[in-house]
Design a protein around this motif. Structure first.
Motif, PDB file in Angstrom:
ATOM      1  N   ILE A  36    -102.482  93.875 -80.578  1.00  0.00           N
ATOM      2  CA  ILE A  36    -103.179  93.717 -81.928  1.00  0.00           C
ATOM      3  C   ILE A  36    -103.025  94.962 -82.719  1.00  0.00           C
ATOM      4  CG2 ILE A  36    -105.293  93.672 -82.826  1.00  0.00           C
ATOM      5  CD1 ILE A  36    -106.391  92.154 -80.188  1.00  0.00           C
ATOM      6  N   ARG A  37    -102.780  95.762 -81.840  1.00  0.00           N
ATOM      7  CA  ARG A  37    -102.743  97.214 -82.724  1.00  0.00           C
ATOM      8  C   ARG A  37    -101.327  97.424 -83.225  1.00  0.00           C
ATOM      9  NH1 ARG A  37    -106.453 100.107 -79.135  1.00  0.00           N
ATOM     10  NH2 ARG A  37    -108.232 100.818 -80.682  1.00  0.00           N
ATOM     11  N   GLU A  38    -100.260  96.580 -82.804  1.00  0.00           N
ATOM     12  CA  GLU A  38     -98.960  96.797 -82.962  1.00  0.00           C
ATOM     13  C   GLU A  38     -98.612  95.858 -84.297  1.00  0.00           C
ATOM     14  OE1 GLU A  38     -97.052  97.928 -78.798  1.00  0.00           O
ATOM     15  OE2 GLU A  38     -96.916  95.979 -79.454  1.00  0.00           O
ATOM     16  N   ASN A  39     -99.768  95.129 -84.531  1.00  0.00           N
ATOM     17  CA  ASN A  39     -99.582  93.845 -85.400  1.00  0.00           C
ATOM     18  C   ASN A  39    -100.853  93.884 -86.568  1.00  0.00           C
ATOM     19  OD1 ASN A  39     -96.912  92.271 -84.797  1.00  0.00           O
ATOM     20  ND2 ASN A  39     -98.192  92.876 -82.639  1.00  0.00           N
ATOM     21  N   ILE A  40    -101.207  95.092 -86.700  1.00  0.00           N
ATOM     22  CA  ILE A  40    -102.526  95.297 -87.408  1.00  0.00           C
ATOM     23  C   ILE A  40    -102.623  94.398 -88.831  1.00  0.00           C
ATOM     24  CG2 ILE A  40    -103.501  97.101 -86.257  1.00  0.00           C
ATOM     25  CD1 ILE A  40    -102.611  98.972 -88.425  1.00  0.00           C
ATOM     26  N   HIS A  41    -101.179  94.425 -89.463  1.00  0.00           N
ATOM     27  CA  HIS A  41    -101.105  94.017 -90.906  1.00  0.00           C
ATOM     28  C   HIS A  41    -100.764  92.612 -90.813  1.00  0.00           C
ATOM     29  CE1 HIS A  41    -100.793  97.995 -92.320  1.00  0.00           C
ATOM     30  NE2 HIS A  41     -99.632  98.263 -91.749  1.00  0.00           N
ATOM     31  N   GLU A  42    -100.383  91.991 -89.740  1.00  0.00           N
ATOM     32  CA  GLU A  42    -100.301  90.808 -89.646  1.00  0.00           C
ATOM     33  C   GLU A  42    -101.826  89.998 -89.310  1.00  0.00           C
ATOM     34  OE1 GLU A  42     -98.688  87.178 -86.541  1.00  0.00           O
ATOM     35  OE2 GLU A  42     -97.895  89.262 -86.423  1.00  0.00           O
ATOM     36  N   TYR A  43    -102.448  90.787 -88.556  1.00  0.00           N
ATOM     37  CA  TYR A  43    -103.966  90.146 -88.038  1.00  0.00           C
ATOM     38  C   TYR A  43    -104.930  90.655 -88.906  1.00  0.00           C
ATOM     39  CZ  TYR A  43    -101.417  88.615 -83.882  1.00  0.00           C
ATOM     40  OH  TYR A  43    -100.604  88.090 -82.915  1.00  0.00           O
ATOM     41  N   ASN A  44    -104.597  91.533 -90.130  1.00  0.00           N
ATOM     42  CA  ASN A  44    -105.746  92.078 -90.957  1.00  0.00           C
ATOM     43  C   ASN A  44    -106.745  92.936 -90.126  1.00  0.00           C
ATOM     44  OD1 ASN A  44    -106.779  92.720 -93.459  1.00  0.00           O
ATOM     45  ND2 ASN A  44    -108.155  91.070 -93.475  1.00  0.00           N
ATOM     46  N   VAL A  45    -106.496  93.883 -89.342  1.00  0.00           N
ATOM     47  CA  VAL A  45    -107.464  94.564 -88.497  1.00  0.00           C
ATOM     48  C   VAL A  45    -107.199  95.858 -88.662  1.00  0.00           C
ATOM     49  CG1 VAL A  45    -107.782  95.092 -86.005  1.00  0.00           C
ATOM     50  CG2 VAL A  45    -107.201  92.602 -86.486  1.00  0.00           C
ATOM     51  N   ASP A  46    -108.480  96.549 -88.550  1.00  0.00           N
ATOM     52  CA  ASP A  46    -108.841  97.934 -88.539  1.00  0.00           C
ATOM     53  C   ASP A  46    -108.430  98.640 -87.027  1.00  0.00           C
ATOM     54  OD1 ASP A  46    -109.688 100.664 -88.615  1.00  0.00           O
ATOM     55  OD2 ASP A  46    -111.433 100.101 -89.801  1.00  0.00           O
ATOM     56  N   SER A  47    -107.370  99.305 -86.901  1.00  0.00           N
ATOM     57  CA  SER A  47    -106.750  99.798 -85.494  1.00  0.00           C
ATOM     58  C   SER A  47    -108.059 100.684 -84.971  1.00  0.00           C
ATOM     59  CB  SER A  47    -105.591 100.407 -85.586  1.00  0.00           C
ATOM     60  OG  SER A  47    -105.885 101.661 -86.514  1.00  0.00           O
ATOM     61  N   ASP A  48    -109.079 101.247 -85.652  1.00  0.00           N
ATOM     62  CA  ASP A  48    -109.852 102.048 -84.963  1.00  0.00           C
ATOM     63  C   ASP A  48    -111.259 101.422 -84.841  1.00  0.00           C
ATOM     64  OD1 ASP A  48    -108.256 104.386 -85.280  1.00  0.00           O
ATOM     65  OD2 ASP A  48    -108.866 104.560 -87.276  1.00  0.00           O
ATOM     66  N   ARG A  49    -111.327  99.986 -84.933  1.00  0.00           N
ATOM     67  CA  ARG A  49    -112.458  99.209 -84.768  1.00  0.00           C
ATOM     68  C   ARG A  49    -112.135  98.024 -83.986  1.00  0.00           C
ATOM     69  NH1 ARG A  49    -114.709  98.049 -90.556  1.00  0.00           N
ATOM     70  NH2 ARG A  49    -116.833  97.485 -89.360  1.00  0.00           N
ATOM     71  N   ILE A  50    -111.478  98.243 -82.873  1.00  0.00           N
ATOM     72  CA  ILE A  50    -111.100  97.006 -81.887  1.00  0.00           C
ATOM     73  C   ILE A  50    -111.781  97.116 -80.609  1.00  0.00           C
ATOM     74  CG2 ILE A  50    -109.395  95.667 -80.902  1.00  0.00           C
ATOM     75  CD1 ILE A  50    -107.457  97.154 -82.732  1.00  0.00           C
ATOM     76  N   GLY A  51    -112.832  96.201 -80.257  1.00  0.00           N
ATOM     77  CA  GLY A  51    -113.512  96.440 -79.054  1.00  0.00           C
ATOM     78  C   GLY A  51    -113.110  95.122 -78.103  1.00  0.00           C
ATOM     79  N   VAL A  52    -113.936  95.065 -76.915  1.00  0.00           N
ATOM     80  CA  VAL A  52    -113.856  94.019 -75.964  1.00  0.00           C
ATOM     81  C   VAL A  52    -115.256  93.532 -75.735  1.00  0.00           C
ATOM     82  CG1 VAL A  52    -111.669  94.882 -75.008  1.00  0.00           C
ATOM     83  CG2 VAL A  52    -113.826  95.763 -74.268  1.00  0.00           C
ATOM     84  N   ILE A  53    -115.359  92.424 -75.434  1.00  0.00           N
ATOM     85  CA  ILE A  53    -116.741  91.607 -74.760  1.00  0.00           C
ATOM     86  C   ILE A  53    -116.274  90.804 -73.739  1.00  0.00           C
ATOM     87  CG2 ILE A  53    -116.520  90.007 -76.845  1.00  0.00           C
ATOM     88  CD1 ILE A  53    -119.699  89.839 -76.641  1.00  0.00           C
ATOM     89  N   GLY A  54    -117.163  91.003 -72.591  1.00  0.00           N
ATOM     90  CA  GLY A  54    -116.734  90.043 -71.503  1.00  0.00           C
ATOM     91  C   GLY A  54    -118.261  89.778 -70.875  1.00  0.00           C
ATOM     92  N   PHE A  55    -118.336  88.837 -70.142  1.00  0.00           N
ATOM     93  CA  PHE A  55    -119.068  88.059 -69.605  1.00  0.00           C
ATOM     94  C   PHE A  55    -119.092  87.935 -67.988  1.00  0.00           C
ATOM     95  CE2 PHE A  55    -119.343  86.984 -73.872  1.00  0.00           C
ATOM     96  CZ  PHE A  55    -120.452  87.073 -74.079  1.00  0.00           C
TER      97      PHE A  55
END
Length: 302
Positions: A117-136
């Motif tokens: 995701i961080r290597e492709n932030i422009h493709e995914y339109n993602v802020d590299s400093d706001r990527i988290g995880v959620i798990g159950f």
């Protein structure tokens, strides 16, 4: 909305990206990687898309990690299996067979997902400093494993990625199993443990033999540091599969290291509630409140 898929790791993990606006002309968005539960035996649908929809509605780009399990292996073979059938298949697995669900392989797959995701932030339109995880449940163990191990040299060697590429900026854990040995002890003390299921679940996570070193690495509270990302945790007191002490001990470990955390425990509610809404088939109006509470916490955090 746009949906993309990509593979990660050496087994049968696949990531489904569900994106709102994408491309460099749009403002970068926060992102979350969802790790559903399933005892490391399968990947729960109830803890996948229903969670994704809530995050999409709040402007997040969403990535569902279907990490390697018997269930994902069966699906990639073009077959389907209900949970009971997967239990039957799991009970017949040869001791020396590698399933891909053994620790730390799913952790490697999650770390590679974060790096992708961080290597492709422009493709995914993602802020590299706001990527988290959620798990159950077991997915909570997976998400928390990245939270405590993201900066370890051994993980960097296994993934071939520098630590900064795999760090989660936040972690959200729903009824997570964070200490397998503790959970086993509590179940035995209360006389409610199913030895056959517990043995089979242990086989999925640790393989045929559990070494002390692997058990230690997989016991999340042992590895909390001041570099562990902030955590939002929720659990129910009536959970008879993953006991609430998993969450309490983890919050205590975070507190001792000065890591920001928020913990919500609801008295009533069984295991696997997900959003506790109609879409999941497990409705609990009180427990549903964890979702807006989480987004309030995330807004304050970011």
């Amino acid at each position: 909305m746009e949906i993309k898929k990509f593979k990660v790791g050496n087994y049968h993990a696949e990531v489904t990206a569900i994106l709102g606006d994408s491309g460099v002309k749009f403002e970068a968005k926060p992102a979350v990687v969802i790790c559903p539960g399933g005892s490391y035996m399968y990947v729960s649908k109830r803890e996948a898309e229903p969670i994704a929809y809530d995050f999409l509605a709040q402007g997040y780009q969403v990535f569902i990690l279907r990490y390697s399990t018997i269930g994902t292996m069966i699906e990639q073979e073009g077959r389907t299996a209900e949970r009971d059938e997967m239990y039957r298949i799991a009970s017949m697995v040869e001791p020396d067979k590698i399933l891909g669900s053994e620790f730390p392989n799913p952790l490697i797959e999650l770390a590679l997902t974060m790096a992708h995701i961080r290597e492709n932030i422009h493709e995914y339109n993602v802020d590299s400093d706001r990527i988290g995880v959620i798990g159950f449940s077991a997915g909570g163990h997976l998400a928390a494993s990245l939270g405590v191990h993201w900066n370890q040299n051994w993980l960097q060697e296994l993934t071939g990625k520098e630590s900064r590429w795999v760090r989660p900026n936040f972690q959200v854990l729903g009824y997570p199993i964070l200490d397998y040995d503790l959970n086993r002890v509590i179940a035995n003390e209360r006389g409610v443990g199913d030895p056959k299921f517990m043995s089979m679940a242990g086989r999925m996570v640790f393989g045929a033999e559990i070494t002390d070193d692997t058990l230690d690495l997989a016991t999340i509270k042992n590895h909390v540091s001041d570099q562990t990302p902030p955590a939002f945790i929720w659990h129910t007191g009536e959970d008879k599969l993953v006991y609430v002490k998993n969450a309490l001990d983890f919050a205590d470990a975070l507190e001792r290291k000065g890591v920001p955390w928020e913990l919500h425990t609801f008295h009533k509610g069984d295991h696997g509630l997900s959003t506790a809404s109609k879409i999941t088939g497990k409705v609990n109006p009180h427990v549903q409140k964890w979702v807006p509470l989480m987004f309030e916490w995330l807004d304050e955090l970011q």
